[in-house]
Design a protein around this motif. Structure first.
Motif, PDB file in Angstrom:
ATOM      1  N   UNK A 163      60.901  10.360  41.396  1.00 53.20           N
ATOM      2  CA  UNK A 163      62.105   9.549  41.263  1.00 53.20           C
ATOM      3  C   UNK A 163      61.728   8.081  41.102  1.00 53.20           C
ATOM      4  N   UNK A 164      62.629   7.276  40.535  1.00 51.98           N
ATOM      5  CA  UNK A 164      62.346   5.842  40.414  1.00 51.98           C
ATOM      6  C   UNK A 164      62.053   5.183  41.755  1.00 51.98           C
ATOM      7  N   UNK A 165      62.756   5.622  42.811  1.00 49.72           N
ATOM      8  CA  UNK A 165      62.526   5.043  44.136  1.00 49.72           C
ATOM      9  C   UNK A 165      61.111   5.341  44.618  1.00 49.72           C
ATOM     10  N   UNK A 166      60.670   6.596  44.462  1.00 48.94           N
ATOM     11  CA  UNK A 166      59.314   6.959  44.858  1.00 48.94           C
ATOM     12  C   UNK A 166      58.280   6.183  44.055  1.00 48.94           C
ATOM     13  N   UNK A 167      58.538   6.039  42.783  1.00 48.77           N
ATOM     14  CA  UNK A 167      57.617   5.315  41.914  1.00 48.77           C
ATOM     15  C   UNK A 167      57.502   3.858  42.326  1.00 48.77           C
ATOM     16  N   UNK A 168      58.633   3.230  42.603  1.00 47.53           N
ATOM     17  CA  UNK A 168      58.627   1.827  43.009  1.00 47.53           C
ATOM     18  C   UNK A 168      57.959   1.646  44.370  1.00 47.53           C
ATOM     19  N   UNK A 171      57.420  -1.080  36.816  1.00 46.57           N
ATOM     20  CA  UNK A 171      58.809  -1.432  36.509  1.00 46.57           C
ATOM     21  C   UNK A 171      59.248  -0.794  35.192  1.00 46.57           C
ATOM     22  N   UNK A 172      58.361  -0.837  34.177  1.00 42.90           N
ATOM     23  CA  UNK A 172      58.715  -0.236  32.892  1.00 42.90           C
ATOM     24  C   UNK A 172      58.963   1.258  33.026  1.00 42.90           C
ATOM     25  N   UNK A 209      62.651   5.975  33.554  1.00 38.24           N
ATOM     26  CA  UNK A 209      63.151   7.136  34.268  1.00 38.24           C
ATOM     27  C   UNK A 209      64.648   7.005  34.519  1.00 38.24           C
ATOM     28  N   UNK A 210      65.097   5.812  34.838  1.00 43.09           N
ATOM     29  CA  UNK A 210      66.530   5.585  35.096  1.00 43.09           C
ATOM     30  C   UNK A 210      67.351   5.817  33.831  1.00 43.09           C
ATOM     31  N   UNK A 211      66.787   5.483  32.695  1.00 41.57           N
ATOM     32  CA  UNK A 211      67.527   5.659  31.445  1.00 41.57           C
ATOM     33  C   UNK A 211      67.510   7.121  30.996  1.00 41.57           C
TER      34      UNK A 211
END
Length: 239
Positions: free
Chosen positions: A123-128, A231-232, A237-239
């Protein structure tokens, strides 16, 4: 007796001259170890909670090695102040900085590989969070190198061995803006590492020696690549 009096007078004069120097240029008691210990423990905790695929296997190896080196430092130098020790402490300190850098560098390389080849199921959260943990540990690792190498390290700085600084702090440039007993401690180098990682360039503290410039260049490059890729990928992933 006259010769002995002359020797005593010379020693007294040299002591008086040394007392007139700013603290960062003369012999001092040295700094306490609590700040660098706290930073090292934070780096170990972050490494432990990184995803297993980004860790050196077995997963416990590097955190255990770092804790072992920290324990060895306490055994070799049980004093409150780091200055009261010899070369063994410097060697152990450099090994500890190398261990933190190796573990974090390995994680960063694997993270970049995942980002370039796709990271399914993350997920984006895990990635960040993962990227942020590696970024923070990178700041701690470089702060250790700055702290260990500037003017020969904390022991040599407390002994007033080297006169020419590798990092020029604002307190060194102008009298009256800091207390007479000011000298750079680990927190100052941690701040330098943080500002260099966020601005990708020196801010208020200038690198003077070539190795200091190359270290700061390396840190800025790693920080920029890590932040840009994470960030990229998170936006993708969000898109």
């Amino acid at each position: 007796m006259n010769d002995q009096e002359n020797v005593d007078n010379v020693q007294l004069d040299s002591a008086e001259e040394e007392s007139l120097l700013p603290a960062w240029l003369r012999r001092t008691e040295g700094e306490q170890r609590w700040s660098v210990t706290a930073a090292l423990l934070a780096a170990i905790v972050i490494q432990w909670f990184l995803p297993e695929r980004l860790s050196i296997h077995p997963r416990w190896l590097m955190p255990a090695l770092e804790l072992l080196l920290m324990a060895a430092l306490l055994v070799v130098n049980p004093h409150r102040h780091i200055a009261r020790s010899g070369n063994r402490v410097r060697v152990l300190g450099l090994l500890l900085a190398a261990a933190v850098s190796l573990a974090n560098g390995w994680s960063a390389v694997l993270l970049v590989r995942d980002l370039l080849h796709g990271s399914q199921g993350i997920s984006p959260v895990q990635l960040l969070l993962t990227g942020g943990g590696i970024w923070i540990t990178n700041i701690i690792a470089f702060s250790l190198w700055y702290w260990e190498w500037d003017r020969g390290g904390p022991i040599a700085r407390a002994a007033g061995v080297h006169k020419h600084p590798d990092f020029l702090f604002p307190q060194m440039q102008q009298e009256g803006i800091a207390r007479p007993d000011w000298e750079p401690y680990y927190i100052d180098y941690l701040y330098v590492a943080f500002t260099n990682a966020t601005s990708f360039s020196p801010t208020d503290t200038m690198p003077l020696s070539r190795w200091a410039k190359m270290l700061m260049l390396s840190q800025s490059t790693i920080s920029l690549l890590t932040l840009a890729l994470v960030i990229a990928r998170a936006v993708g992933v969000l898109q």
